[in-house]
Scaffold this active site. Structure first.
Site, short mmCIF file in Angstrom:
data_model
loop_
_atom_site.label_atom_id
_atom_site.label_comp_id
_atom_site.label_asym_id
_atom_site.label_seq_id
_atom_site.Cartn_x
_atom_site.Cartn_y
_atom_site.Cartn_z
CD GLU A 60 -1.94 -2.35 1.06
OE1 GLU A 60 -0.83 -2.77 1.48
OE2 GLU A 60 -2.84 -3.13 0.69
CG HIS A 129 -11.14 -6.27 7.10
ND1 HIS A 129 -10.32 -6.94 7.98
CD2 HIS A 129 -10.60 -6.48 5.86
CE1 HIS A 129 -9.35 -7.55 7.31
NE2 HIS A 129 -9.50 -7.28 6.03
#
Ligand SMILES: Cc1ncc(C[n+]2csc(CCOP(=O)(O)OP(=O)(O)O)c2C)c(N)n1
Ligand SMILES: [Mg+2]
Lengths: 325, 330
Positions: A60, A129
């Site tokens: 990322e 999440h």
């Protein structure tokens, strides 16, 4: 008018803009042939090819840093994070680089990077999440932070994002992705910093974002029956925040509640309350109230998970309490 | 490399002299209190920036570090704009918003220097990706220190550039210290160039104080990149002969003898010796060039000192693209 889902709306917006602008490319994990974990790029690989729908390794920070350099040299990267939680691995590249490039270069460079990812608590996704994080990003100069609550807004705001020269965080609540609403086929853009008045009302102003717009709407009818008329405002973007529309509403109602799924400390509600205090104090007939998600990581087990998110009955009670002030 | 035409060698000499003169002047300006912020000079490493940038076109781009004055000048930033920026003036290359560590001049391909160690590697990779999408034959260069190679950006950037075969040069200036920390302490592998193999790209080691050698190695790598053959990692072994930043202590972690020893390998003196050995009368030419460079920097310094400070009312300009704040609320 035809009805499409939030997901279809953003896919349409992205595909339309990619067709118009060959400088747009998308990067992320599984966004190529697979079409994205949340179908955010479904079918685009066949239309635009592997260079413009580039599957990345799981790095990322790397591909966000790459996006900065790409944006500075004439392309327009869309970084698809799948879950917004993963954006944190790239925070330095966003906050220290992308958000500051225009400023530190004295306006000589632009960094039109679109960073998108799913947010929100639900479906026992667990705490890695489930985050939303938008108050944190709204804190930094140089970033636009978009949090749409429906397909129509999502389409107009995504198109705006892809035409903006500023970096944008576009955050999509997981529980809204399959919700439908009318979306015209014709081209439209929605400017940043323009709130939507979801429902007009006279007695109390409620400001809510994303999923909380829907949770609040659920109780509006019931409250109407109790004689409480709610004006519901969805700011749609938290940076910039359309404080004018909120002030106008408070001028009318004299009461303000901010319902927000994210944490209370240093949050969106605190910011709105401070600004309304500054500029709308004389309009207030009661103290400003906030209803937030619990200040804890997100638990997994369904009853625990439900307990950390403002639920409709809590929202209704909060509104009643505010009316009683 | 000695058969490189004289003209080119003189260009390299002039490039290094310009940086050195500018840096020495900035050192004095710092001592005189004219520089409001930190100042990391490039003294001793000039051969790297000059050798690499001499192989680049104007539309090729570079991304640099906190020690970026040399890269900026080598890529074509006028010393005036550099000095004015470091002095915090409105006429600086970033309008006084950047400072020594945030130099930008996209018109000459200087896409930025950075106060954070690492991002130059990723951003250069991103520029390489842009060139792939735009289908141009431009090349992108990341300059970074030995300190950056133990940062995740190095790992992620080199891997991405390799898998996508991007036109990027990764130029590590191994000056053997990251602030005061010796490279042999912080790296399990004493060779940066050898790490190329781990990512599947060529890694080349070169004497970073030999401008002709740097020019040759960079030239080949740029040629490869431009013709679609992908990225290269180049480790330039060099040394900074000033403290990490002006005003910092220098002999708590290294000795005077070591610094002096490296001063004797000064890249400018070395090229001068080669040029003079080829042709004794070169001394005069080089002397004349030194005088020209001095005049250029005199003028740049005067320009910087006489330039106005930016208007405080503009402090919040350029946070967003032109007037977008107003447009968005319209
Ligand atoms: C991410 C980050 N961590 C720490 C620093 C503080 N810092 C500035 S320069 C430097 C050393 C860098 O060493 P190197 O990369 O070898 O470059 P050199 O100074 O030798 O040119 C450090 C640790 C920083 N700027 N950025
Ligand atoms: Mg170093």
């Amino acid at each position: 008018m035809r009805e499409i889902t939030f997901m279809q709306a953003t896919l349409e917006a992205l595909s339309e803009e990619m067709a118009k602008n060959p400088k747009i490319f998308v990067m992320g994990e599984g966004i190529g042939k697979r079409g994205g974990n949340f179908n955010t790029t479904k079918g685009l690989f066949d239309l635009y090819g592997p260079d413009r729908l580039c599957d990345t390794p799981i790095c990322e920070r790397g591909f966000v840093g790459l996006a900065a350099g790409a944006a500075m040299t004439g392309t327009r990267p869309v970084i698809d994070f799948m879950f917004a939680d993963f954006i944190l691995d790239a925070a330095g590249e966003i906050i220290n680089q992308i958000a500051k490039i225009q400023y530190m270069s004295g306006g000589r460079l632009k960094a039109p990077v679109l960073l998108r990812g799913c947010i929100g608590i639900g479906h026992s996704a667990g705490t890695h999440h489930s985050g939303s994080y938008y108050p944190m990003y709204a804190h930094f100069p140089g970033l636009r932070v978009v949090v749409p609550s429906n397909a129509y807004d999502a389409k107009g705001l995504l198109k705006q994002s892809l035409n903006s020269n500023d970096p944008v965080l576009f955050l999509e609540h997981k529980s809204l992705l399959t919700k439908k609403c009318p979306v015209p086929e014709e081209e439209f853009l929605i400017p940043f910093g323009k709130a939507r008045i979801v429902q007009k009302g006279a007695d109390v102003t409620v400001v809510a974002l994303a999923m909380m717009v829907h949770q609040t709407l659920e109780v509006c009818k019931q409250l109407e029956g109790e004689g409480v008329s709610v004006e519901l405002i969805d700011p749609r973007t938290v940076a910039p925040m359309d404080i004018e529309t909120i002030l106008d509403s408070v001028h009318k109602t004299g009461r303000l509640l901010i319902v927000d799924e994210t944490f209370a400390p240093c949050g969106i509600g605190a910011e709105i309350a401070a600004q309304v205090n500054d500029r709308g104090f004389d309009d207030l007939d009661a103290p400003i109230r906030r209803l937030n998600g619990a200040h804890s990581p997100t638990p997994y087990s369904p009853p625990l998970e439900a307990a950390v998110v403002p639920q409709p009955d809590r929202i209704a009670q909060e509104i009643r309490d505010l009316m009683a002030e | 490399m000695n058969n490189l035409e004289l003209e080119k060698k003189l260009d390299l000499y002039r490039g290094m002299r310009t940086i050195r003169e500018c840096e020495e002047r900035l050192v004095r300006s710092h001592q005189r209190g004219l520089i409001p912020g930190p100042c990391h000079t490039y003294i001793g490493q000039e051969a790297v920036a000059v050798g690499v940038c001499a192989c680049l076109r104007n539309d090729d781009v570079i991304f640099s570090t906190h020690r970026g004055h040399g890269h900026a000048i080598a890529k074509g930033l006028h010393p005036r704009e550099l000095m004015a920026e470091v002095f915090g003036r409105a006429t600086g290359c970033s309008g006084g918003r950047g400072g020594s560590m945030h130099l930008f001049a996209p018109e000459v391909g200087l896409m930025g220097t950075s106060g954070i160690v690492g991002p130059s590697i990723l951003q250069a990779t991103g520029a390489g990706y842009s060139f792939k999408v735009l289908k141009t034959d431009q090349v992108s260069v990341a300059f970074f220190g030995d300190g950056a190679v133990n940062n995740g950006a190095f790992h992620e950037g080199l891997n991405m550039a390799t898998i996508w075969n991007l036109p990027v040069l990764f130029v590590c200036e191994n000056n053997q210290f990251a602030t005061e920390v010796p490279f042999h302490y912080s790296s399990g592998n004493p060779s940066v160039a050898a790490r190329g193999a781990a990512y599947g790209l060529p890694g080349v080691e070169v004497d970073g104080n030999d401008v002709l050698a740097v020019y040759e190695v960079a030239g080949e790598a740029i040629q490869r990149a431009r013709s679609g053959e992908g990225p290269t990692l180049i480790e330039c072994k060099t040394y900074r002969t000033r403290p990490h930043a002006e005003g910092m202590d220098d002999y708590s972690y290294r000795t005077r003898e070591e610094v002096d020893e490296w001063k004797s390998r000064d890249p400018i003196l070395r090229l001068r010796e080669i040029l003079v050995a080829d042709n004794e009368s070169m001394k005069e030419n080089l002397g004349a060039m030194d005088t020209e460079v001095k005049a250029l920097i005199d003028e740049a310094e005067k320009f910087a000192e006489e330039s106005p400070y930016p208007d405080p009312l503009t402090a919040e300009d350029h946070v967003f693209s032109a007037n977008s704040r107003k447009i968005d609320h319209a």
